[in-house]
Design a protein around this motif. Structure first.
Motif, PDB file in Angstrom:
ATOM      1  N   GLU A   8       0.850  -1.194   0.000  1.00 21.47           N
ATOM      2  CA  GLU A   8       0.000   0.000   0.000  1.00 21.47           C
ATOM      3  C   GLU A   8       0.885   1.242   0.000  1.00 21.47           C
ATOM      4  OE1 GLU A   8      -2.690   2.027  -0.758  1.00 21.47           O
ATOM      5  OE2 GLU A   8      -3.619   0.124  -0.119  1.00 21.47           O
ATOM      6  N   GLY A   9       0.339   2.362  -0.482  1.00 19.09           N
ATOM      7  CA  GLY A   9       1.099   3.601  -0.466  1.00 19.09           C
ATOM      8  C   GLY A   9       0.420   4.680  -1.277  1.00 19.09           C
ATOM      9  N   LEU A  10       0.922   5.892  -1.161  1.00 15.26           N
ATOM     10  CA  LEU A  10       0.393   7.014  -1.929  1.00 15.26           C
ATOM     11  C   LEU A  10       0.693   6.838  -3.413  1.00 15.26           C
ATOM     12  CD1 LEU A  10       1.476  10.034   0.319  1.00 15.26           C
ATOM     13  CD2 LEU A  10      -0.796   9.005   0.164  1.00 15.26           C
ATOM     14  N   ASP A  11      -0.047   7.557  -4.244  1.00 13.51           N
ATOM     15  CA  ASP A  11       0.222   7.545  -5.679  1.00 13.51           C
ATOM     16  C   ASP A  11       1.647   8.012  -5.933  1.00 13.51           C
ATOM     17  OD1 ASP A  11      -2.477   6.863  -6.655  1.00 13.51           O
ATOM     18  OD2 ASP A  11      -3.034   8.789  -5.777  1.00 13.51           O
ATOM     19  N   GLY A  12       2.377   7.247  -6.748  1.00 14.22           N
ATOM     20  CA  GLY A  12       3.722   7.642  -7.114  1.00 14.22           C
ATOM     21  C   GLY A  12       4.815   7.114  -6.223  1.00 14.22           C
ATOM     22  N   CYS A  13       4.466   6.302  -5.213  1.00 14.44           N
ATOM     23  CA  CYS A  13       5.481   5.864  -4.241  1.00 14.44           C
ATOM     24  C   CYS A  13       6.301   4.663  -4.717  1.00 14.44           C
ATOM     25  CB  CYS A  13       4.835   5.551  -2.899  1.00 14.44           C
ATOM     26  SG  CYS A  13       3.873   4.029  -2.886  1.00 14.44           S
ATOM     27  N   GLY A  14       5.911   4.046  -5.819  1.00 17.76           N
ATOM     28  CA  GLY A  14       6.671   2.913  -6.335  1.00 17.76           C
ATOM     29  C   GLY A  14       6.081   1.549  -6.034  1.00 17.76           C
ATOM     30  N   LEU A 139      -0.558  -9.701   5.832  1.00 16.79           N
ATOM     31  CA  LEU A 139       0.498  -8.701   6.008  1.00 16.79           C
ATOM     32  C   LEU A 139       0.225  -7.531   5.084  1.00 16.79           C
ATOM     33  CD1 LEU A 139       3.335  -7.761   7.014  1.00 16.79           C
ATOM     34  CD2 LEU A 139       4.316  -9.098   5.126  1.00 16.79           C
ATOM     35  N   THR A 140       0.272  -6.327   5.640  1.00 14.07           N
ATOM     36  CA  THR A 140       0.167  -5.108   4.840  1.00 14.07           C
ATOM     37  C   THR A 140       1.422  -4.286   5.061  1.00 14.07           C
ATOM     38  OG1 THR A 140      -2.254  -5.036   5.007  1.00 14.07           O
ATOM     39  CG2 THR A 140      -1.139  -2.984   4.418  1.00 14.07           C
ATOM     40  N   ILE A 141       2.071  -3.923   3.969  1.00 15.31           N
ATOM     41  CA  ILE A 141       3.268  -3.095   4.023  1.00 15.31           C
ATOM     42  C   ILE A 141       2.942  -1.738   3.402  1.00 15.31           C
ATOM     43  CG2 ILE A 141       5.659  -2.821   3.267  1.00 15.31           C
ATOM     44  CD1 ILE A 141       5.865  -5.879   3.171  1.00 15.31           C
ATOM     45  N   PHE A 142       3.080  -0.691   4.186  1.00 17.55           N
ATOM     46  CA  PHE A 142       2.823   0.665   3.691  1.00 17.55           C
ATOM     47  C   PHE A 142       4.140   1.304   3.276  1.00 17.55           C
ATOM     48  CE2 PHE A 142       2.469   5.291   4.757  1.00 17.55           C
ATOM     49  CZ  PHE A 142       1.709   5.629   3.638  1.00 17.55           C
ATOM     50  N   LEU A 143       4.233   1.664   1.991  1.00 10.18           N
ATOM     51  CA  LEU A 143       5.413   2.341   1.471  1.00 10.18           C
ATOM     52  C   LEU A 143       5.241   3.832   1.724  1.00 10.18           C
ATOM     53  CD1 LEU A 143       5.818   0.427  -1.919  1.00 10.18           C
ATOM     54  CD2 LEU A 143       6.814  -0.107   0.313  1.00 10.18           C
ATOM     55  N   ASP A 144       5.881   4.297   2.765  1.00 11.68           N
ATOM     56  CA  ASP A 144       5.704   5.688   3.205  1.00 11.68           C
ATOM     57  C   ASP A 144       6.643   6.609   2.441  1.00 11.68           C
ATOM     58  OD1 ASP A 144       4.868   7.896   4.654  1.00 11.68           O
ATOM     59  OD2 ASP A 144       6.339   7.562   6.239  1.00 11.68           O
ATOM     60  N   MET A 145       6.058   7.597   1.796  1.00  8.67           N
ATOM     61  CA  MET A 145       6.829   8.578   1.045  1.00  8.67           C
ATOM     62  C   MET A 145       6.202   9.943   1.244  1.00  8.67           C
ATOM     63  SD  MET A 145       7.599   8.727  -3.083  1.00  8.67           S
ATOM     64  CE  MET A 145       8.828   7.412  -3.031  1.00  8.67           C
ATOM     65  N   VAL A 194       7.470   0.995   5.624  1.00  3.29           N
ATOM     66  CA  VAL A 194       8.792   1.081   5.005  1.00  3.29           C
ATOM     67  C   VAL A 194       8.952   2.499   4.457  1.00  3.29           C
ATOM     68  CG1 VAL A 194      10.262   0.273   3.117  1.00  3.29           C
ATOM     69  CG2 VAL A 194       8.885  -1.369   4.423  1.00  3.29           C
ATOM     70  N   SER A 195       9.944   3.213   4.935  1.00  2.77           N
ATOM     71  CA  SER A 195      10.190   4.588   4.477  1.00  2.77           C
ATOM     72  C   SER A 195      10.915   4.556   3.133  1.00  2.77           C
ATOM     73  CB  SER A 195      11.026   5.347   5.500  1.00  2.77           C
ATOM     74  OG  SER A 195      10.319   5.491   6.710  1.00  2.77           O
ATOM     75  N   CYS A 196      10.352   5.285   2.170  1.00  2.00           N
ATOM     76  CA  CYS A 196      10.932   5.304   0.822  1.00  2.00           C
ATOM     77  C   CYS A 196      11.840   6.505   0.591  1.00  2.00           C
ATOM     78  CB  CYS A 196       9.825   5.296  -0.230  1.00  2.00           C
ATOM     79  SG  CYS A 196       8.803   3.820  -0.179  1.00  2.00           S
ATOM     80  N   ASP A 197      11.756   7.494   1.469  1.00  2.00           N
ATOM     81  CA  ASP A 197      12.664   8.635   1.372  1.00  2.00           C
ATOM     82  C   ASP A 197      13.013   9.105   2.780  1.00  2.00           C
ATOM     83  OD1 ASP A 197      10.014   9.536   1.744  1.00  2.00           O
ATOM     84  OD2 ASP A 197      10.511  11.527   0.994  1.00  2.00           O
ATOM     85  N   THR A 198      14.226   9.556   2.931  1.00  2.00           N
ATOM     86  CA  THR A 198      14.693  10.049   4.230  1.00  2.00           C
ATOM     87  C   THR A 198      15.444  11.351   4.016  1.00  2.00           C
ATOM     88  OG1 THR A 198      16.722   8.723   4.039  1.00  2.00           O
ATOM     89  CG2 THR A 198      14.886   7.752   5.251  1.00  2.00           C
TER      90      THR A 198
END
Length: 222
Positions: A8-14, A139-145, A194-198
């Motif tokens: 799962e994640g916002l539009d454009g997160c990969g 299991l749900t993995i959120f790609l946080d960006m 999971v953080s996609c940008d830092t």
């Protein structure tokens, strides 16, 4: 029964990139799996979803209340499940989903006052998992960006043509609210984040994949 793994994640997160990489890992390991993606734009069941996202019911996400909008996506998922992947799921395969019920939380919760989020979440989970009898994710993995980084990637995807964006993608404010909704849901429903940008820098797809694989293996899904 099989297992259901959701990215799962916002539009454009990969999500699409990471879903492809994850499926490759299942393929390499010889683990039976099936990939699904929502909305299922190739099927008639997504007709109301398309109309909604294209702005036929209003040019702002707020023009359609979250209960009505959620039902469009739920019906599309139900049709996909019953027609295409129920047998694989019941046969024991791992289902790898690019979006799922989880997206209704990310994109519909922002339409409501914060004090109503718990009630909507309870309603949605009952609606999809009990009333529609859809599988519950293992299991749900959120790609946080950050919305800023996601918007930059969307600009590259659409080559600066804003007309190609749907009503969710066009609003940075709505994307920011969606991130807050997702982080709320992640805490409430115990998603892995999971953080996609830092610090303003994008992590590489390989770095993100490595963290995802660590989580998946830790849950004995791979």
């Amino acid at each position: 029964m099989g297992k259901l793994l959701v990215l799962e994640g916002l539009d454009g997160c990969g999500k699409q990139t990471q879903t492809t990489r994850l499926c490759g890992a299942f393929e390499q390991a010889g683990t039976p799996y099936r990939r699904v993606s929502f909305p299922d734009y190739a099927q008639p069941s997504s007709a109301l979803v398309k109309l909604y996202l294209q702005g036929a019911f209003g040019t702002s996400p707020q023009d359609v209340n979250p209960y009505a909008a959620s039902s469009f996506f739920t019906v599309d998922r139900f049709a996909s499940y019953r027609q295409f992947w129920q047998k694989d799921y019941e046969a024991g395969k791992v289902i790898v989903a690019d979006r799922y019920t989880t997206s209704n939380l990310v994109y519909q919760l922002p339409k409501l006052p914060r004090g109503e989020w718990d009630a909507f979440t309870d309603w949605l989970l009952d609606f999809e998992y009990t009333r529609f009898e859809l599988p519950i994710p293992n299991l749900t993995i959120f790609l946080d960006m950050s919305p800023e980084a996601a918007e930059s990637l969307l600009e590259k995807r659409y080559r600066g043509n804003a007309e190609k964006k749907d009503i969710h993608e066009k609003s940075r404010t709505f994307q920011q609210a969606g991130r807050q909704a997702a982080l709320y849901a992640a805490q409430k429903l115990q998603w892995q984040v999971v953080s996609c940008d830092t610090a303003g820098h994008l992590r590489t797809p390989a770095e993100i994949q490595a963290e995802i694989l660590q989580i998946v293996r830790g849950q004995a899904l791979l």
